[in-house]
Structure formats: structure tokens, C-alpha cells
Design a protein around this motif. Sequence first.
Motif, short mmCIF file in Angstrom:
data_model
loop_
_atom_site.label_atom_id
_atom_site.label_comp_id
_atom_site.label_asym_id
_atom_site.label_seq_id
_atom_site.Cartn_x
_atom_site.Cartn_y
_atom_site.Cartn_z
N LYS A 53 4.88 -5.32 -4.97
CA LYS A 53 5.53 -5.67 -3.71
C LYS A 53 5.25 -4.68 -2.59
O LYS A 53 5.13 -5.06 -1.42
CB LYS A 53 7.04 -5.80 -3.92
CG LYS A 53 7.79 -6.32 -2.70
CD LYS A 53 9.24 -6.58 -3.03
CE LYS A 53 9.98 -7.15 -1.82
NZ LYS A 53 11.41 -7.43 -2.12
N HIS A 54 5.11 -3.38 -2.93
CA HIS A 54 5.09 -2.36 -1.88
C HIS A 54 3.79 -1.54 -1.77
O HIS A 54 3.56 -0.91 -0.74
CB HIS A 54 6.26 -1.39 -2.09
CG HIS A 54 7.60 -2.05 -2.06
ND1 HIS A 54 8.18 -2.48 -0.88
CD2 HIS A 54 8.46 -2.38 -3.06
CE1 HIS A 54 9.37 -3.02 -1.16
NE2 HIS A 54 9.55 -2.98 -2.47
N PHE A 55 2.96 -1.53 -2.82
CA PHE A 55 1.77 -0.66 -2.79
C PHE A 55 0.46 -1.35 -3.14
O PHE A 55 -0.61 -0.80 -2.91
CB PHE A 55 1.96 0.53 -3.74
CG PHE A 55 3.10 1.44 -3.39
CD1 PHE A 55 3.02 2.26 -2.27
CD2 PHE A 55 4.24 1.47 -4.17
CE1 PHE A 55 4.07 3.11 -1.95
CE2 PHE A 55 5.29 2.32 -3.86
CZ PHE A 55 5.21 3.15 -2.74
N ALA A 56 0.52 -2.54 -3.72
CA ALA A 56 -0.68 -3.17 -4.27
C ALA A 56 -1.78 -3.38 -3.23
O ALA A 56 -2.97 -3.23 -3.52
CB ALA A 56 -0.32 -4.51 -4.92
N GLU A 57 -1.39 -3.70 -2.01
CA GLU A 57 -2.38 -3.98 -0.97
C GLU A 57 -3.32 -2.79 -0.74
O GLU A 57 -4.51 -2.97 -0.49
CB GLU A 57 -1.68 -4.35 0.34
CG GLU A 57 -2.63 -4.75 1.45
CD GLU A 57 -1.91 -5.19 2.71
OE1 GLU A 57 -2.58 -5.31 3.76
OE2 GLU A 57 -0.68 -5.42 2.66
N ASP A 58 -2.77 -1.57 -0.83
CA ASP A 58 -3.57 -0.38 -0.56
C ASP A 58 -4.13 0.28 -1.81
O ASP A 58 -5.07 1.07 -1.72
CB ASP A 58 -2.72 0.66 0.19
CG ASP A 58 -2.27 0.16 1.56
OD1 ASP A 58 -3.08 -0.52 2.22
OD2 ASP A 58 -1.13 0.44 1.95
N TRP A 59 -3.56 -0.03 -3.00
CA TRP A 59 -3.91 0.73 -4.19
C TRP A 59 -4.39 -0.13 -5.36
O TRP A 59 -4.52 0.37 -6.48
CB TRP A 59 -2.70 1.55 -4.65
CG TRP A 59 -2.39 2.67 -3.72
CD1 TRP A 59 -1.55 2.63 -2.64
CD2 TRP A 59 -2.91 4.00 -3.77
NE1 TRP A 59 -1.51 3.84 -2.02
CE2 TRP A 59 -2.33 4.70 -2.68
CE3 TRP A 59 -3.80 4.66 -4.61
CZ2 TRP A 59 -2.63 6.05 -2.43
CZ3 TRP A 59 -4.09 5.99 -4.36
CH2 TRP A 59 -3.52 6.67 -3.27
N GLN A 60 -4.67 -1.41 -5.14
CA GLN A 60 -5.01 -2.28 -6.26
C GLN A 60 -6.44 -2.09 -6.76
O GLN A 60 -6.78 -2.52 -7.86
CB GLN A 60 -4.77 -3.74 -5.88
CG GLN A 60 -5.62 -4.23 -4.72
CD GLN A 60 -5.24 -5.64 -4.30
OE1 GLN A 60 -4.47 -6.31 -5.00
NE2 GLN A 60 -5.75 -6.09 -3.17
N ASP A 61 -7.30 -1.45 -5.97
CA ASP A 61 -8.66 -1.17 -6.43
C ASP A 61 -8.60 -0.34 -7.71
O ASP A 61 -7.97 0.71 -7.73
CB ASP A 61 -9.44 -0.43 -5.35
CG ASP A 61 -10.83 -0.06 -5.82
OD1 ASP A 61 -11.67 -0.95 -5.92
OD2 ASP A 61 -11.06 1.14 -6.10
N PRO A 62 -9.24 -0.79 -8.80
CA PRO A 62 -9.13 -0.09 -10.09
C PRO A 62 -9.52 1.38 -10.04
O PRO A 62 -8.89 2.23 -10.67
CB PRO A 62 -10.08 -0.89 -11.00
CG PRO A 62 -10.13 -2.25 -10.40
CD PRO A 62 -10.03 -2.02 -8.91
#
Length: 236
Positions: free
Chosen positions: A111-120
Amino acid sequence: MGTFRNELTASDQDWIAKQKVYFVATAPAGKSGHVNTSPKGYDSLRVLDSNRVILLDGRGSGCETIAHLRENGRITIMLCAFEGAPRIMRLFGQGKVYEPESPEFGQLFEKHFAEDWQDPAKFKFVRSIIDVRLELVGQSCGFAVPFMDFKSERETLVKHHAGKSREAQAKSRIRDNTVSIDGIPSFLDGTDSTSALAKRRITAIMDMMLPWAGGAALGAALAIAAFRGAFKWLPA
């Protein structure tokens, strides 16, 4: 003059969202041990509501914050204005640590961080999410804080961990993240915190016993010396 309130106002929340750096302070329970302060960047702080904030915790060379939180939960987050109107804000509260394998982490991250940190590759830097329930909000003037301009984030740590294998990360976690500098176990996945906790307890018991043992040994030595003084014919 400082002011205190029980929750964040809408203005507080807007101001926090604009800050580029903040500081996290924790300490061991009791009178001994080292107080820790960690600077944080990477746009890793989120305000969920007037009494709750979360921060994305990255891998590092120590585990002070996590070890302290899992021991006693106390945490203070400090932010200060380096541009615009002066302000220092301290968020006092109780924190919990959620690692990537937990359902709480998954929900909060998505909900809060995936957009910026989802790159493996980038995600390899992420160690946990720290969830803080605020008990008190303090604000003071900040006139002693200098003006400074934000240039950019340092990408060194993220790139460093992106290039590490799982095996290398596991080894560094065991080496660097098992216990705090005071021997408090982090209980992070992959660390031998049970053995670390047992070692810390044994050390504490020995620390308590040594003064007594030393006194007993000194007393015995003095008694022997006095006995030999009274009976000089005894062999040394």
C-alpha cells in the motif's frame, strides 16, 4: 518554547511528507547500554494517520534499532526543517518490527512503498518495516538548525545490495545483524538469536557474580596470609 500534543495535526502530516531526512533514536531497557541514533533518507517515512507512522528499514552494518524495539519497543523519531520556516518535531511512541515474510509487512509495503521499491534488485536493500504508534508529539523552534539545500539521495547502499547474492546477504546478516553492540538479540530471520540471547544472559550472570567471587577470593587470600603470619613454620 516547546509544545506538546497527543496527535499529529493535518499541518504536521503535510510538513513531515516534505522532509528529506529524519533521525531515529532507541535505547536498551534499564540504566546501562548505549543509546542509538540513526539518520534515515530514501523517502522512507509515511504517515498513516494522526497517531501512526511507518518507516521502511534498510539493511545495514548494525541492528541497534531493531534489537532495541524487540526488547522494549521505545522509539523517538526526530525531524527538523533545513529550509523554510524553522521547526523541530519529535514523535515519541512504541514500535514494532515487521519482516518481509510477515503478513503485516506485505500489507503495508504493497500500500505504501511498492511503487518505489518493487524492483527485485532494489528490494534487496529492504530489511523490515517499523510500525510506530505515537504517544506524544513534541515541537520546538529549530532556530539553531542551519539552512541546507537537498542535492540528491545517495544510491550507494541500494546498488551495493542489489549486486549481492542471497548467500552473501545471509552471511552479512549473521555477522552484522544478530546482536546489538550491547549484545541484545535482534531476532531477525536468519540469525542465531537464541544462542545470542543465552550468551548475553550468561554474561550478565557472570558480571553479577564476579564482584562477589573477587571479594571471596581476596578474603581467602587475606585469611591465608594471616594464618601463615601466625604460624611462620608453615611452608609457602
